[in-house]
Design an enzyme around this catalytic site. Structure first.
Site, PDB file in Angstrom:
ATOM      1  N   ARG A   1       1.212  -1.887  -0.042  1.00  9.86           N
ATOM      2  CA  ARG A   1       0.038  -0.070  -0.261  1.00  9.86           C
ATOM      3  C   ARG A   1       1.562   1.258   0.174  1.00  9.86           C
ATOM      4  O   ARG A   1       1.800   0.963   0.896  1.00  9.86           O
ATOM      5  CB  ARG A   1      -0.624   0.216   1.099  1.00  9.86           C
TER       6      ARG A   1
ATOM      7  N   ARG B   1      -0.374  -2.670  -6.328  1.00 12.39           N
ATOM      8  CA  ARG B   1      -0.721  -3.577  -5.582  1.00 12.39           C
ATOM      9  C   ARG B   1      -1.393  -4.837  -5.867  1.00 12.39           C
ATOM     10  O   ARG B   1      -1.325  -5.805  -5.984  1.00 12.39           O
ATOM     11  CB  ARG B   1      -1.246  -3.126  -4.369  1.00 12.39           C
TER      12      ARG B   1
ATOM     13  N   HIS C   1      -4.324  -9.002   4.421  1.00  9.75           N
ATOM     14  CA  HIS C   1      -5.487  -9.402   4.214  1.00  9.75           C
ATOM     15  C   HIS C   1      -5.824  -9.705   5.262  1.00  9.75           C
ATOM     16  O   HIS C   1      -5.252 -11.376   5.908  1.00  9.75           O
ATOM     17  CB  HIS C   1      -6.201 -10.113   3.126  1.00  9.75           C
TER      18      HIS C   1
ATOM     19  N   LYS D   1      -2.342  -1.760   7.139  1.00 13.35           N
ATOM     20  CA  LYS D   1      -3.551  -1.044   7.568  1.00 13.35           C
ATOM     21  C   LYS D   1      -3.916  -2.534   8.733  1.00 13.35           C
ATOM     22  O   LYS D   1      -3.622  -3.717   8.837  1.00 13.35           O
ATOM     23  CB  LYS D   1      -4.135  -1.691   6.225  1.00 13.35           C
TER      24      LYS D   1
ATOM     25  N   TYR E   1      -8.976 -11.547  -6.717  1.00 16.89           N
ATOM     26  CA  TYR E   1      -8.329 -11.208  -7.239  1.00 16.89           C
ATOM     27  C   TYR E   1      -8.371 -11.874  -8.519  1.00 16.89           C
ATOM     28  O   TYR E   1      -8.034 -12.402  -9.647  1.00 16.89           O
ATOM     29  CB  TYR E   1      -6.663 -11.015  -7.042  1.00 16.89           C
TER      30      TYR E   1
ATOM     31  N   HIS F   1      -1.922   2.514  -6.250  1.00 18.03           N
ATOM     32  CA  HIS F   1      -2.641   1.175  -5.368  1.00 18.03           C
ATOM     33  C   HIS F   1      -2.695  -0.223  -6.511  1.00 18.03           C
ATOM     34  O   HIS F   1      -3.057  -0.963  -6.700  1.00 18.03           O
ATOM     35  CB  HIS F   1      -3.894   1.408  -4.749  1.00 18.03           C
TER      36      HIS F   1
END
Length: 285
Positions: free
Chosen positions: A133, A227, A250, A158, A259, A224
């Site tokens: 990120r 990524r 994640h 995150k 994805y 982004h």
């Protein structure tokens, strides 16, 4: 809103919120106060709802941005001001599910080649190579690069989580060249005029947009997207989904599974059921 700002920030610190979230929520309340030119604690429920309507209909804010505003205002009014939750109704709509525009491998090469400054090229390469990120990218320290384990340490990503991601051999070669030339002391990508501070995330985004323009890439995407490309290209090359999840940081596998919709090789290798239907018809004749 000096005293209110300070109290709200203290409330967020006590609840373990990340600096980035705290900054976003404070900015949200500041925007509300600026809109009305009044202290936010004097505004009515109708004022707040009208402000949200203004953001949606006039400012044309994306639903994801509106949701951040909603959460910031909820925290301020419910937690800091301790208003009754039932007395404040803030409308929230689910963000439409949209797939990002994917950069191809050829476009990523063109993006790197369009970077006129070696530092900018390395910045973009690192984002793609490690699936970072932008907030993680600009806060990388020299000590986060581990050539022995071939890993990059992401500190407090995150959700306030630490994790490790992959260090590419090619990237390591480029990083060593960069270090010999620039000699950054603390931050891998320091700010230009204040090297004891990291580069601003907005600056990194601007670098991406300039390179994208030079490369002639017209797709609607920001930094982004590198990524996204990292995850999608790994998936296309057969990397296990759980491993991609850990590399991206994640919390839920369902987030990583999106994805699948972006992996072109998986889509192109899928055979339409019409083919098998036609084969059955052929065997009956």
């Amino acid at each position: 809103m000096g005293a209110l700002r300070e109290q709200m920030d203290k409330d967020m610190v006590l609840r373990g919120m990340s600096p980035r979230t705290r900054e976003s929520y404070l900015y949200v309340v500041k925007g509300l106060a600026k809109h009305y030119h009044k202290s936010p604690d004097t505004l009515s429920e109708q004022d707040i709802q009208n402000y949200l309507l203004y953001l949606i209909e006039e400012r044309k804010l994306a639903w994801s941005s509106c949701n951040i505003v909603v959460q910031g205002l909820k925290f301020f009014y419910y937690t800091t001001l301790r208003r009754d939750r039932m007395a404040l109704i803030i409308p929230r709509r689910r963000a439409p599910s949209k797939l990002p525009e994917m950069l191809s491998r050829e476009e990523i090469i063109a993006l790197f080649e369009a970077a006129t400054h070696p530092k900018h090229r390395l910045l973009l390469m690192t984002a793609y190579s490690a699936g970072l990120r932008v907030s993680e990218l600009v806060r990388l320290r020299i000590t986060d690069i581990d050539p022995n384990q071939m890993t990059i340490r992401v500190e407090q990503g995150k959700g306030a989580k630490d994790r490790y991601t992959v260090l590419s051999k090619q990237l390591l070669v480029e990083l060593r060249k960069y270090w010999k030339r620039e000699r950054p002391a603390i931050w891998l990508f320091p700010a230009t005029h204040t090297p004891d501070e990291p580069m601003n995330a907005e600056t990194a985004q601007k670098i991406f947009y300039r390179c994208k323009q030079r490369a002639g890439i017209t797709k609607r995407c920001g930094i982004h997207s590198l990524r996204h490309a990292f995850a999608t290209h790994l998936l296309e090359e057969g990397t296990d989904l759980h491993r991609i999840q850990r590399l991206l940081g994640h919390g839920q596998l369902s987030t990583t599974m999106r994805y699948f919709h972006l992996a072109q090789s998986n889509l192109m290798q899928t055979q339409s059921p019409l083919e098998s239907l036609a084969a059955r018809v052929a065997t009956r004749r």
